[in-house]
Each structure stands twice: as C-alpha cells, then as structure tokens.
Design a protein around this motif. Structure first.
Motif, PDB file in Angstrom:
ATOM      1  N   ALA A  28     -36.224 -20.329 -86.796  1.00 40.92           N
ATOM      2  CA  ALA A  28     -36.786 -18.970 -86.664  1.00 40.92           C
ATOM      3  C   ALA A  28     -37.875 -18.792 -87.859  1.00 40.92           C
ATOM      4  N   GLN A  29     -38.834 -18.230 -87.715  1.00 38.77           N
ATOM      5  CA  GLN A  29     -39.941 -17.913 -88.550  1.00 38.77           C
ATOM      6  C   GLN A  29     -39.969 -16.362 -88.719  1.00 38.77           C
ATOM      7  N   VAL A  30     -40.143 -16.047 -89.752  1.00 37.39           N
ATOM      8  CA  VAL A  30     -40.580 -14.437 -90.112  1.00 37.39           C
ATOM      9  C   VAL A  30     -41.973 -14.369 -89.880  1.00 37.39           C
ATOM     10  N   LEU A  31     -42.181 -13.227 -89.074  1.00 32.54           N
ATOM     11  CA  LEU A  31     -43.773 -12.732 -89.073  1.00 32.54           C
ATOM     12  C   LEU A  31     -43.953 -11.690 -89.974  1.00 32.54           C
ATOM     13  N   ALA A  32     -44.509 -11.869 -90.827  1.00 32.83           N
ATOM     14  CA  ALA A  32     -45.017 -10.636 -91.643  1.00 32.83           C
ATOM     15  C   ALA A  32     -46.368 -10.280 -91.377  1.00 32.83           C
ATOM     16  N   GLY A  33     -47.540 -10.608 -92.426  1.00 27.73           N
ATOM     17  CA  GLY A  33     -48.965 -10.570 -92.018  1.00 27.73           C
ATOM     18  C   GLY A  33     -49.465 -11.531 -90.823  1.00 27.73           C
ATOM     19  N   GLY A  34     -48.775 -12.345 -90.657  1.00 30.48           N
ATOM     20  CA  GLY A  34     -49.071 -13.622 -89.796  1.00 30.48           C
ATOM     21  C   GLY A  34     -50.412 -14.473 -90.194  1.00 30.48           C
ATOM     22  N   GLN A  35     -50.843 -14.090 -91.443  1.00 32.13           N
ATOM     23  CA  GLN A  35     -52.214 -14.838 -91.915  1.00 32.13           C
ATOM     24  C   GLN A  35     -51.992 -16.239 -91.919  1.00 32.13           C
ATOM     25  N   ILE A  38     -49.412 -17.425 -87.947  1.00 31.65           N
ATOM     26  CA  ILE A  38     -50.137 -17.466 -86.750  1.00 31.65           C
ATOM     27  C   ILE A  38     -50.834 -18.719 -86.748  1.00 31.65           C
ATOM     28  N   LEU A  39     -51.888 -18.924 -87.741  1.00 26.83           N
ATOM     29  CA  LEU A  39     -52.429 -20.297 -87.792  1.00 26.83           C
ATOM     30  C   LEU A  39     -51.742 -21.612 -87.514  1.00 26.83           C
ATOM     31  N   GLU A  40     -50.872 -21.698 -88.159  1.00 30.40           N
ATOM     32  CA  GLU A  40     -49.839 -22.871 -88.255  1.00 30.40           C
ATOM     33  C   GLU A  40     -49.262 -22.902 -86.866  1.00 30.40           C
ATOM     34  N   ARG A  77     -49.156  -5.236 -98.033  1.00 30.26           N
ATOM     35  CA  ARG A  77     -50.353  -5.779 -98.166  1.00 30.26           C
ATOM     36  C   ARG A  77     -50.917  -6.217 -99.425  1.00 30.26           C
ATOM     37  N   HIS A  78     -51.564  -7.503 -99.298  1.00 34.55           N
ATOM     38  CA  HIS A  78     -52.532  -7.976-100.366  1.00 34.55           C
ATOM     39  C   HIS A  78     -53.300  -6.715-101.053  1.00 34.55           C
ATOM     40  N   ALA A  79     -53.912  -6.061 -99.901  1.00 39.90           N
ATOM     41  CA  ALA A  79     -55.140  -5.124-100.260  1.00 39.90           C
ATOM     42  C   ALA A  79     -54.572  -3.749-100.952  1.00 39.90           C
ATOM     43  N   ASN A 101     -59.346 -12.626-105.050  1.00 42.18           N
ATOM     44  CA  ASN A 101     -59.696 -14.096-104.834  1.00 42.18           C
ATOM     45  C   ASN A 101     -58.764 -14.528-103.916  1.00 42.18           C
ATOM     46  N   ILE A 102     -57.838 -13.868-103.112  1.00 40.03           N
ATOM     47  CA  ILE A 102     -57.284 -14.246-101.950  1.00 40.03           C
ATOM     48  C   ILE A 102     -57.930 -13.877-100.743  1.00 40.03           C
ATOM     49  N   ALA A 103     -58.386 -15.024-100.027  1.00 44.59           N
ATOM     50  CA  ALA A 103     -58.926 -15.006 -98.808  1.00 44.59           C
ATOM     51  C   ALA A 103     -60.112 -14.061 -98.718  1.00 44.59           C
ATOM     52  N   ARG A 110     -53.874  -7.462 -93.894  1.00 42.46           N
ATOM     53  CA  ARG A 110     -52.516  -8.089 -93.062  1.00 42.46           C
ATOM     54  C   ARG A 110     -51.726  -8.732 -93.940  1.00 42.46           C
ATOM     55  N   GLY A 111     -52.245  -9.495 -95.002  1.00 41.19           N
ATOM     56  CA  GLY A 111     -51.266 -10.724 -95.419  1.00 41.19           C
ATOM     57  C   GLY A 111     -50.632  -9.864 -96.443  1.00 41.19           C
ATOM     58  N   THR A 112     -49.403 -10.320 -96.868  1.00 38.60           N
ATOM     59  CA  THR A 112     -48.285  -9.673 -97.766  1.00 38.60           C
ATOM     60  C   THR A 112     -47.968 -10.570 -98.916  1.00 38.60           C
ATOM     61  N   MET A 113     -47.641  -9.826-100.197  1.00 36.42           N
ATOM     62  CA  MET A 113     -47.348 -10.520-101.397  1.00 36.42           C
ATOM     63  C   MET A 113     -45.862 -11.348-101.012  1.00 36.42           C
ATOM     64  N   GLN A 165     -31.965 -18.768 -93.370  1.00 39.53           N
ATOM     65  CA  GLN A 165     -31.702 -17.335 -92.639  1.00 39.53           C
ATOM     66  C   GLN A 165     -31.874 -16.371 -93.523  1.00 39.53           C
ATOM     67  N   GLU A 166     -32.318 -16.475 -94.631  1.00 42.33           N
ATOM     68  CA  GLU A 166     -32.507 -15.231 -95.711  1.00 42.33           C
ATOM     69  C   GLU A 166     -33.856 -14.634 -95.510  1.00 42.33           C
ATOM     70  N   LEU A 167     -33.962 -13.147 -95.369  1.00 43.83           N
ATOM     71  CA  LEU A 167     -35.275 -12.638 -95.294  1.00 43.83           C
ATOM     72  C   LEU A 167     -35.430 -12.102 -96.954  1.00 43.83           C
ATOM     73  N   ILE A 168     -36.729 -12.222 -97.178  1.00 41.39           N
ATOM     74  CA  ILE A 168     -37.265 -11.859 -98.356  1.00 41.39           C
ATOM     75  C   ILE A 168     -37.532 -10.193 -98.222  1.00 41.39           C
ATOM     76  N   THR A 193     -62.331 -19.723 -99.535  1.00 41.72           N
ATOM     77  CA  THR A 193     -61.592 -21.042 -99.332  1.00 41.72           C
ATOM     78  C   THR A 193     -60.472 -20.909-100.381  1.00 41.72           C
ATOM     79  N   PHE A 194     -59.359 -21.691-100.619  1.00 42.47           N
ATOM     80  CA  PHE A 194     -58.317 -21.379-101.449  1.00 42.47           C
ATOM     81  C   PHE A 194     -58.670 -22.258-102.721  1.00 42.47           C
ATOM     82  N   ALA A 195     -58.083 -21.771-103.913  1.00 39.70           N
ATOM     83  CA  ALA A 195     -58.466 -22.204-105.516  1.00 39.70           C
ATOM     84  C   ALA A 195     -58.294 -23.525-105.477  1.00 39.70           C
TER      85      ALA A 195
HETATM   86  C1  LIG Z   1     -58.807 -18.390 -93.949  1.00 37.21           C
HETATM   87  C2  LIG Z   1     -57.860 -18.245 -94.683  1.00 37.21           C
HETATM   88  C3  LIG Z   1     -57.754 -18.054 -96.430  1.00 37.21           C
HETATM   89  C4  LIG Z   1     -56.652 -17.819 -96.949  1.00 37.21           C
HETATM   90  N1  LIG Z   1     -56.837 -17.847 -98.561  1.00 37.21           N
HETATM   91  C5  LIG Z   1     -55.790 -17.752 -99.286  1.00 37.21           C
HETATM   92  C6  LIG Z   1     -55.897 -17.354-100.737  1.00 37.21           C
HETATM   93  O1  LIG Z   1     -57.093 -17.805-101.132  1.00 37.21           O
HETATM   94  N2  LIG Z   1     -54.871 -17.460-101.331  1.00 37.21           N
HETATM   95  C7  LIG Z   1     -53.776 -17.130-100.837  1.00 37.21           C
HETATM   96  O2  LIG Z   1     -52.444 -17.028-101.417  1.00 37.21           O
HETATM   97  N3  LIG Z   1     -53.406 -17.187 -99.504  1.00 37.21           N
HETATM   98  C8  LIG Z   1     -54.346 -17.327 -98.681  1.00 37.21           C
HETATM   99  N4  LIG Z   1     -54.360 -17.292 -97.310  1.00 37.21           N
HETATM  100  C9  LIG Z   1     -52.867 -17.243 -96.867  1.00 37.21           C
HETATM  101  C10 LIG Z   1     -52.694 -15.195 -96.591  1.00 37.21           C
HETATM  102  O3  LIG Z   1     -52.749 -15.100 -97.850  1.00 37.21           O
HETATM  103  C11 LIG Z   1     -51.430 -15.141 -96.240  1.00 37.21           C
HETATM  104  O4  LIG Z   1     -51.619 -14.000 -96.073  1.00 37.21           O
HETATM  105  C12 LIG Z   1     -50.098 -15.360 -97.161  1.00 37.21           C
HETATM  106  O5  LIG Z   1     -49.982 -16.837 -97.219  1.00 37.21           O
HETATM  107  C13 LIG Z   1     -48.965 -15.152 -96.223  1.00 37.21           C
HETATM  108  O6  LIG Z   1     -48.518 -13.926 -95.985  1.00 37.21           O
HETATM  109  P1  LIG Z   1     -48.366 -13.258 -94.605  1.00 37.21           P
HETATM  110  O7  LIG Z   1     -47.644 -11.949 -94.776  1.00 37.21           O
HETATM  111  O8  LIG Z   1     -49.664 -13.189 -93.832  1.00 37.21           O
HETATM  112  O9  LIG Z   1     -47.258 -14.344 -94.129  1.00 37.21           O
HETATM  113  P2  LIG Z   1     -46.909 -14.850 -92.538  1.00 37.21           P
HETATM  114  O10 LIG Z   1     -48.345 -15.489 -92.114  1.00 37.21           O
HETATM  115  O11 LIG Z   1     -46.525 -13.765 -91.609  1.00 37.21           O
HETATM  116  O12 LIG Z   1     -45.763 -15.751 -93.015  1.00 37.21           O
HETATM  117  C14 LIG Z   1     -45.895 -16.904 -93.818  1.00 37.21           C
HETATM  118  C15 LIG Z   1     -44.712 -17.812 -93.783  1.00 37.21           C
HETATM  119  O13 LIG Z   1     -43.794 -16.907 -94.859  1.00 37.21           O
HETATM  120  C16 LIG Z   1     -42.732 -16.449 -94.362  1.00 37.21           C
HETATM  121  N5  LIG Z   1     -42.398 -15.107 -94.482  1.00 37.21           N
HETATM  122  C17 LIG Z   1     -43.460 -14.055 -94.246  1.00 37.21           C
HETATM  123  N6  LIG Z   1     -42.797 -12.927 -94.713  1.00 37.21           N
HETATM  124  C18 LIG Z   1     -41.330 -13.415 -95.034  1.00 37.21           C
HETATM  125  C19 LIG Z   1     -40.337 -12.681 -95.358  1.00 37.21           C
HETATM  126  N7  LIG Z   1     -40.334 -11.213 -95.751  1.00 37.21           N
HETATM  127  N8  LIG Z   1     -39.138 -13.237 -95.467  1.00 37.21           N
HETATM  128  C20 LIG Z   1     -39.128 -14.555 -95.453  1.00 37.21           C
HETATM  129  N9  LIG Z   1     -40.068 -15.317 -94.938  1.00 37.21           N
HETATM  130  C21 LIG Z   1     -41.367 -14.920 -94.892  1.00 37.21           C
HETATM  131  C22 LIG Z   1     -42.869 -16.806 -92.639  1.00 37.21           C
HETATM  132  O14 LIG Z   1     -41.812 -17.187 -91.961  1.00 37.21           O
HETATM  133  C23 LIG Z   1     -43.787 -17.999 -92.573  1.00 37.21           C
HETATM  134  O15 LIG Z   1     -43.207 -19.223 -92.634  1.00 37.21           O
HETATM  135  C24 LIG Z   1     -55.455 -17.436 -96.649  1.00 37.21           C
HETATM  136  C25 LIG Z   1     -55.253 -17.482 -95.058  1.00 37.21           C
HETATM  137  C26 LIG Z   1     -56.213 -17.811 -94.377  1.00 37.21           C
HETATM  138  C27 LIG Z   1     -56.359 -17.820 -92.799  1.00 37.21           C
END
Ligand SMILES: Cc1cc2nc3c(=O)[nH]c(=O)nc-3n(C[C@H](O)[C@H](O)[C@H](O)COP(=O)(O)OP(=O)(O)OC[C@H]3O[C@@H](n4cnc5c(N)ncnc54)[C@H](O)[C@@H]3O)c2cc1C
Length: 310
Positions: A28-35, A38-40, A77-79, A101-103, A110-113, A165-168, A193-195
């Motif tokens: 299983a994978q958790v979907l949070a922000g999917g950022q 979803i790409l992976e 969310r990061h924002a 600096n994040i993306a 959408r992305g989460t801490m 199996q653990e949820l953050i 881009t990433f740092a």
């Molecule tokens: C073009 C691009 C540039 C980016 N640049 C940066 C950057 O500069 N710096 C940076 O830090 N990130 C960057 N990112 C990544 C972005 O910040 C993501 O938001 C972050 O890595 C994951 O957050 P998410 O909520 O989107 O997680 P998701 O994509 O939903 O999940 C990511 C992973 O974490 C797991 N997960 C998520 N939430 C939980 C939870 N509550 N419990 C357990 N597991 C969980 C998921 O199962 C998955 O394996 C970039 C992404 C893209 C596409």
C-alpha cells in the motif's frame, strides 16, 4: 507511461486508514498531496497494489500550538507556511523563509509537510529542519501510536524507521524562543528544481554568546542531516560585531563552522551537475552565510523588543 493497476481506498477516519494499510497481503501507499507519489506511479518506479487516499480524514487536518510545540497535521499543505505569521515567533519565520524553496506554487498548494517525511528525500527542506530542530514524527499503525524522533527517523533515501503499515498523523516541531535567530539559504540550478545543497540555521544567543546552534543540511548526505560538529564549534562563541556583507573573513567563527560542516558533518553524494567536491564547497559557504543571517535575525528581534519596551 501509465501507472500499473491499483486498488483505491478512501477512508474517513484514521482507524479506517490504518486498517487499509494493515492489510499486509497488499503493498500500500498513502496518497496525501500526491506531488511525489503520482509522478513515481506514473513512471512505474512505485507500483502499489493499493492507494490509501487520506484526503477525506478531517482529524488529519490543521495545525496548532500545543505547549511548546507546533503540531502539524498530516493534511497541512506546504503553502500554509508561506505567511510568516502563520506560526508564532522565529519558527514561523524559519518555515516561511524555507517553504518558498519547495518546488513551485501549484505543488506547494497540494504537497504536505507530513508527505515530505513520508517520502524522505535527502533534498527535502522540511526533513532537514525536522532533524535540526529535533522534531517528532507521530505515527499510528495496527499496534497503536508511536512518536519517532526525527533525529533517528531517516535511514537513507526513502528509508525511515516508520513501518509500512503506519500512517503519519502529524509532525511536531518545537517552537523557538525569542532569543533565537533563524535563516535558510538554498543553492539550486534552476528555479523549480530540488536543492543542490541548502542550509537551515537557528542560533540562540544570550548576552552576545551563542548558547545553542542548530544547523540542518539539505542534500548533503544520503539523508537529511544535522551538522553537529559545526554546531559544537559555535557554542560559547561571542557573536561580536557582525560582518556587513555575505563574504566572511576566513577566521570568523561562522566561516570556520562552514568548513567543519563541509568536511566533518556532510557526506555528499555525486549527482549530475553537482559532484561531492562541489557540494562540499557550497556547504562551507552556505553554512557561514546562513549563520550570519541567523545572527543578524536574532539581533533584529532583540532590537525590536528593546525598542518596544522603551
Ligand atoms: C517538480 C517537482 C519539484 C519538487 N521540488 C521539491 C523540493 O524542492 N523540495 C521538496 O521537499 N519536495 C519537492 N517536491 C516534492 C513535493 O514537495 C511533495 O509534495 C512531497 O515530497 C510529498 O508530499 P505529498 O503530500 O505530495 O506526498 P505524496 O506524494 O502523496 O506521498 C509521497 C510519499 O509519502 C508517503 N506519505 C505521504 N503522506 C503520508 C502519511 N501521512 N503517512 C505515511 N506515508 C505518507 C506516500 O505513501 C508516498 O510514499 C517536488 C515535486 C515535484 C513534482
């Protein structure tokens, strides 16, 4: 490319999410922000049997101050950290300086801490701050809740002490006192881009003497790390008159801490456009500059407070 087939669960409570994740017959994978996820999945580098979408669990949303900590729910969310006033005191300043600096804005909306801690990328800004500040990662699994210290949490790229199996449920960050100054500086090739490397610093100063130093290094090893040797070199040092420009004299304690961080704390990996030697040079410079900015931030806070009380 398209994702491999997967099942999709939409739990409404933490208990339902944990039940879905605890189904050990399926990856299983958790979907949070999917950022990241979803790409992976799209590239088929990650092929879950089951995606557990946590976006409809109200208990996971929101952040609040609890005692001397900020508790950030897994759906924040990061924002949310962009306004410097979103979080009180120097921690709010550090988070708002860092988040830009994040993306880019759509990803930050959408992305989460917590997702960053789930993904555990060595170049994650949040994860380096978590390590530097001794954050806590709250997780809940089939065996109950655990509090994982961020300092031991990261084991390598995308590897942590969290069980699959653990949820953050939340990340807890200590609030920083008013005698603390903060800064974050990042070096990257292009805007989104990433740092290549980045540095977070928090300096606590009492009567002109450094009482505590926290330095987090981004993309400077196979995981986010804290520059402990550099921090130790600063404790008990007088901040003295601060140099005006970003260039530090070589004998300045912040410049020395930068060299220590680069040679003793960092273990950078070669990457395209930034080999390990290049990163070490960048770390040395950025640590010095970040410390200088943090010291200046602490001075400015002190001046503002004294002016206010006059
Ligand atoms: C073009 C691009 C540039 C980016 N640049 C940066 C950057 O500069 N710096 C940076 O830090 N990130 C960057 N990112 C990544 C972005 O910040 C993501 O938001 C972050 O890595 C994951 O957050 P998410 O909520 O989107 O997680 P998701 O994509 O939903 O999940 C990511 C992973 O974490 C797991 N997960 C998520 N939430 C939980 C939870 N509550 N419990 C357990 N597991 C969980 C998921 O199962 C998955 O394996 C970039 C992404 C893209 C596409």
């Amino acid at each position: 490319m398209k994702p491999a087939p997967f099942d999709y669960a939409v739990p409404r409570t933490i208990a339902e999410a944990v039940e879905a994740l605890g189904d050990t017959g399926r990856k299983a994978q958790v979907l949070a922000g999917g950022q990241s996820l979803i790409l992976e999945m799209h590239l088929q580098r990650v092929r879950p049997d089951l995606v557990v979408d946590i976006n409809h669990i109200p208990e996971l949303d929101g952040m609040r101050v609890e005692g001397d900590e900020l508790r950030v729910g897994a759906l924040v969310r990061h924002a949310a950290f962009e306004p410097a006033t979103a979080v009180p005191g120097p921690l709010g300043t550090l988070l708002s300086k860092t988040v830009v600096n994040i993306a880019h804005p759509p990803i930050r909306s959408r992305g989460t801490m917590a997702g960053s801690f789930g993904w555990a990328h060595p170049a994650s800004e949040w994860c380096a701050i978590g390590v530097a500040l001794d954050a806590t990662v709250e997780v809940t699994g089939p065996d109950g809740a655990r509090a994982l210290p961020a300092g031991d949490y990261f084991l390598g790229p995308h590897r942590t002490t969290r069980r699959p199996q653990e949820l953050i449920t939340a990340v807890r960050l200590p609030l920083l006192g008013e005698n603390t100054g903060v800064s974050f500086i990042e070096h990257r090739r292009t805007h989104f881009t990433f740092a290549q490397v980045a540095v977070a610093a928090a300096l606590t100063v009492h009567d002109g003497v450094i009482a505590d130093a926290r330095i987090g290094l981004v993309n400077s090893a196979d995981r986010p790390i804290r520059a402990r040797a550099a921090e130790d070199s600063l404790i008990g040092t007088e901040t003295g008159p601060l140099p005006a420009g970003p260039r530090l004299p070589g004998e300045h304690p912040f410049a020395r801490a930068g060299r220590i961080a680069a040679t003793q704390d960092a273990a950078p990996l070669d990457q395209p456009y930034a080999d390990a030697e290049y990163k070490r040079q960048a770390i040395a410079v950025l640590v010095g500059r970040t410390l200088l900015e943090a010291a200046a931030d602490q001075r400015a806070r002190l001046t503002a407070r004294e002016g206010y009380h006059r």
